[in-house]
Design a protein around this motif. Structure first.
Motif, PDB file in Angstrom:
ATOM      1  N   VAL A  44      54.000  43.518  12.030  1.00 40.58           N
ATOM      2  CA  VAL A  44      54.448  42.888  12.771  1.00 40.58           C
ATOM      3  C   VAL A  44      55.694  42.792  12.123  1.00 40.58           C
ATOM      4  CG1 VAL A  44      54.529  40.095  13.379  1.00 40.58           C
ATOM      5  CG2 VAL A  44      51.812  41.491  13.398  1.00 40.58           C
ATOM      6  N   TYR A  45      55.769  41.902  11.245  1.00 40.35           N
ATOM      7  CA  TYR A  45      57.300  42.199  11.008  1.00 40.35           C
ATOM      8  C   TYR A  45      58.368  43.207  10.106  1.00 40.35           C
ATOM      9  CZ  TYR A  45      55.625  37.033  11.933  1.00 40.35           C
ATOM     10  OH  TYR A  45      55.366  36.667  12.810  1.00 40.35           O
ATOM     11  N   GLY A  46      57.930  44.172  10.216  1.00 38.10           N
ATOM     12  CA  GLY A  46      58.891  45.542   9.206  1.00 38.10           C
ATOM     13  C   GLY A  46      60.159  45.121   9.814  1.00 38.10           C
ATOM     14  N   SER A  47      60.993  45.386   8.809  1.00 40.32           N
ATOM     15  CA  SER A  47      62.342  45.022   9.182  1.00 40.32           C
ATOM     16  C   SER A  47      63.213  45.670   9.970  1.00 40.32           C
ATOM     17  CB  SER A  47      62.670  44.229   7.713  1.00 40.32           C
ATOM     18  OG  SER A  47      63.369  45.805   6.768  1.00 40.32           O
ATOM     19  N   ALA A  48      62.876  46.807  10.100  1.00 37.31           N
ATOM     20  CA  ALA A  48      63.579  47.901  10.586  1.00 37.31           C
ATOM     21  C   ALA A  48      62.870  48.228  12.236  1.00 37.31           C
ATOM     22  CB  ALA A  48      64.328  49.320   9.641  1.00 37.31           C
ATOM     23  N   PRO A  49      62.147  48.024  13.285  1.00 38.52           N
ATOM     24  CA  PRO A  49      61.901  48.258  14.119  1.00 38.52           C
ATOM     25  C   PRO A  49      62.091  48.380  15.141  1.00 38.52           C
ATOM     26  CG  PRO A  49      61.598  45.552  13.840  1.00 38.52           C
ATOM     27  CD  PRO A  49      62.796  45.973  13.011  1.00 38.52           C
ATOM     28  N   GLY A  50      63.337  48.883  15.425  1.00 39.42           N
ATOM     29  CA  GLY A  50      64.163  48.969  16.585  1.00 39.42           C
ATOM     30  C   GLY A  50      64.145  50.243  16.397  1.00 39.42           C
ATOM     31  N   ALA A  51      65.826  50.537  17.384  1.00 42.83           N
ATOM     32  CA  ALA A  51      65.993  51.827  18.050  1.00 42.83           C
ATOM     33  C   ALA A  51      66.586  52.562  16.475  1.00 42.83           C
ATOM     34  CB  ALA A  51      67.198  51.088  18.083  1.00 42.83           C
ATOM     35  N   LEU A  52      65.299  54.225  17.027  1.00 41.64           N
ATOM     36  CA  LEU A  52      65.978  55.164  15.582  1.00 41.64           C
ATOM     37  C   LEU A  52      66.166  56.351  16.527  1.00 41.64           C
ATOM     38  CD1 LEU A  52      62.374  54.756  13.185  1.00 41.64           C
ATOM     39  CD2 LEU A  52      64.843  53.303  13.383  1.00 41.64           C
ATOM     40  N   PRO A  53      67.780  56.561  17.396  1.00 36.28           N
ATOM     41  CA  PRO A  53      67.656  56.694  18.353  1.00 36.28           C
ATOM     42  C   PRO A  53      67.296  58.679  17.673  1.00 36.28           C
ATOM     43  CG  PRO A  53      69.827  56.109  17.433  1.00 36.28           C
ATOM     44  CD  PRO A  53      68.616  55.236  16.453  1.00 36.28           C
ATOM     45  N   ARG A  54      67.090  59.726  18.785  1.00 35.58           N
ATOM     46  CA  ARG A  54      66.884  61.522  18.425  1.00 35.58           C
ATOM     47  C   ARG A  54      68.006  62.283  19.224  1.00 35.58           C
ATOM     48  NH1 ARG A  54      66.382  58.728  14.142  1.00 35.58           N
ATOM     49  NH2 ARG A  54      64.828  58.873  12.950  1.00 35.58           N
ATOM     50  N   THR A  55      68.213  63.069  18.973  1.00 38.96           N
ATOM     51  CA  THR A  55      69.338  63.724  19.865  1.00 38.96           C
ATOM     52  C   THR A  55      67.432  65.323  20.030  1.00 38.96           C
ATOM     53  OG1 THR A  55      70.914  63.898  19.347  1.00 38.96           O
ATOM     54  CG2 THR A  55      70.743  65.283  20.653  1.00 38.96           C
TER      55      THR A  55
END
Ligand code: HEM
Length: 513
Positions: free
Chosen positions: A356-367
């Motif tokens: 629920v509170y992992g601190s980097a839960p957002g965008a991991l952009p890849r090509t």
């Protein structure tokens, strides 16, 4: 003569009109007939990323994307060249080792005009070589041998400070976790004591790092806005530039000391120097220093944010706190991380905290690689940015049963969305149970594949020790009235943090005045 002039104007106007019509046609063609035309998403995402940027700058990217997934499904176009994916099979493929997906150019913006580091490198071979240099000190066995004592000592000291401050009034736990995680990673990276817990406040190096980080993010997300602000307010930017100079000077100086053998033997800088010597490669002082600084950024705010939320949820859920107490209070005083790792309730608690509170839960952009990817009915061509977010994967009801326990019921009963958000936490879901196969693939608080978090074992060690020390020594502490559901709502600027930027606690034992 007049007629001739009028003719010229008419010709130029006609040409202008033709160019405009062609441009409009080209844009419409790109938007409605382009390779991403069939991907669902809000209408404006076909033309612009401005709405996405708005949510990024207001710290709500994860929430916006999560909402889009709920509305449009597991494949959503969020800007002209970016697609968000929450389909489990595609998610696995994007992060699978050898799948051909590489970090998107967005990562280059983390080190504008500078040598990149293990986090920001987009070139696969360059990254593999750097990761090899760093791997050894971050292995669990190496951490247990060289840094277990440091983690134990710093977490105990942080908790002693929390108790001391709370006994005198309101105490900001987040501040102490931040100083603690920074002390630890500074010593791990640079081999020198930072002494932030002793000082009780951030030092100049930390402030310089934060300013540099902010400036890099702004340059990365909206370079035009960065340039504009630089013209409008040159004074502020001179300060930021100076911060970068200071960070580099400190890092390069430490690298020099490491080469001269003047640092304690076990630290990342010395480890990198030794590993590159064995490989027959050379990393210059600047490269070493900027790498170590990047590790300090990656290893401080991340762990402290998760520990802050861990503390909050345990103070909010008496039954959970009691179960943790029952387990942890029985430990001998000289417990170590191996003991902590074997405790079933602490393990389930930490897993649910990270869900629920992992601190980097957002965008991991890849090509997307040259062969593209088929996701259900949609074909994503090469070169498109495919982005995933653990925030949505961790809240997928087909993977984690009732990921938002009581939410719907509470919304129905009280129409209080913010209150409902606080009821998502349920560690018992994992108690003495192995994660299902789907859960294993979706549970990615530390990312995945070749780019999985380098500091994962250190982070687990700090979260376990921080939780254990807090539970064992802070039985008389409770949430202060200054901590509200609103102040703890998540904001998201790549990492998450409570909106109030603090977690206030106080003693429940009234002292005589
Ligand atoms: C709760 C704490 C932490 C969380 C949730 C976390 C999360 C993550 C995530 C999600 C990634 C993948 C980023 C991406 O693919 O773009 C990552 C990468 C990374 N993390 Fe962490 N992290 C934590 C603690 C730490 C610590 C203590 C360190 C220590 C230095 C660290 C160092 C790194 C590095 C160097 C990378 C880049 C790895 C690479 O690209 O090869 N992290 N982390």
């Amino acid at each position: 003569m007049v007629t001739h002039g009028a003719d010229s104007i008419q010709r130029i106007a006609s040409l202008g009109l033709l160019v405009t019509v062609l441009a409009i046609f080209w844009i419409l063609q790109k938007c409605f007939r382009g390779p991403l035309a069939a991907i669902p998403g809000p209408w404006y995402s076909r033309f612009t990323d401005i709405v996405l940027k708005y949510y990024i700058f207001t710290g709500r990217r994860i929430h916006y994307i999560h909402q889009l997934h709920q509305k449009y499904g597991s494949v959503v176009r969020v800007s002209p060249n970016e697609v968000e994916v929450s389909d489990l099979a595609a998610y696995r493929e994007v992060h699978r080792i050898g799948s051909g997906f590489v970090k998107a150019p967005w990562y280059d913006t983390f080190t504008p005009g500078m040598e990149s580091n293990v986090f920001s490198m987009t070139n696969v071979h360059e990254h593999a070589a750097r990761r090899r240099l760093l791997a050894r000190p971050f292995r669990r066995s190496s951490l247990l041998t060289h840094f277990q004592r440091l983690v134990t000592e710093r977490t105990r000291f942080a908790v002693a400070k929390i108790v001391q401050e709370a006994n005198q009034g309101d105490c900001d736990v987040m501040k102490w976790w931040t100083l603690m995680t920074t002390d630890i990673i500074m010593e791990v990276a640079f081999g020198e004591k930072a002494g932030l817990l002793e000082a009780g406040e951030k030092n100049n190096y930390m402030k310089d790092l934060e300013r540099t980080e902010l400036s890099f993010s702004l340059q990365g997300e909206t370079p035009w806005l960065y340039r504009f602000l630089k013209v409008v307010n040159p004074g502020a930017y001179r300060g930021i530039d100076q911060s970068l100079v200071n960070v580099i000077a400190k890092a390069t100086e430490s690298a020099r000391k490491a080469k001269e053998g003047k640092l304690s033997p076990h630290n990342i800088l010395s480890g990198m120097i030794e590993a590159s010597r064995l490989e027959g490669t050379v990393v210059n002082d600047f490269g070493l220093g900027s790498q170590a600084s990047a590790l300090v950024i990656a290893g401080s705010g991340t762990t402290s944010a998760t520990l802050t939320y861990a503390t909050w949820v345990l103070l909010k859920h008496p039954a959970v706190r009691q179960k943790l107490e029952d387990e942890l209070i029985r430990l001998p005083d000289d417990f170590d991380d191996v003991k902590l790792e074997g405790l079933p309730y602490l393990t389930t608690f930490v897993t649910e905290v990270l869900r629920v509170y992992g601190s980097a839960p957002g965008a991991l952009p890849r090509t997307t690689p040259s062969h593209g990817i088929q996701i259900g009915d949609y074909r994503i061509p090469p070169g498109v940015t495919l982005t995933t977010q653990a925030y949505t994967m961790h809240r997928d009801p087909s993977i984690f049963e009732n990921p938002e326990t009581y939410v719907k019921l509470l919304i129905l009963l009280h129409c209080l969305n913010s209150l409902a958000k606080n009821f998502r936490f349920d560690p018992d879901r994992f108690y003495k149970r192995d994660l299902t196969t789907d859960q294993k693939h979706a549970f990615t608080p530390f990312g995945g594949g070749t780019r999985v978090c380098l500091g994962i074992h250190l982070a687990y060690m700090e979260i376990r020790h921080g939780t254990a020390e807090f539970v064992r020594n802070c039985r008389h502490l409770k949430l202060s009235r200054l901590t509200t559901p609103e102040s703890m709502e998540m904001e998201n600027f790549f990492l998450i943090a409570p909106k109030g930027h603090r977690l206030m606690v106080e003693s429940s034992v009234k002292t005589e005045s």
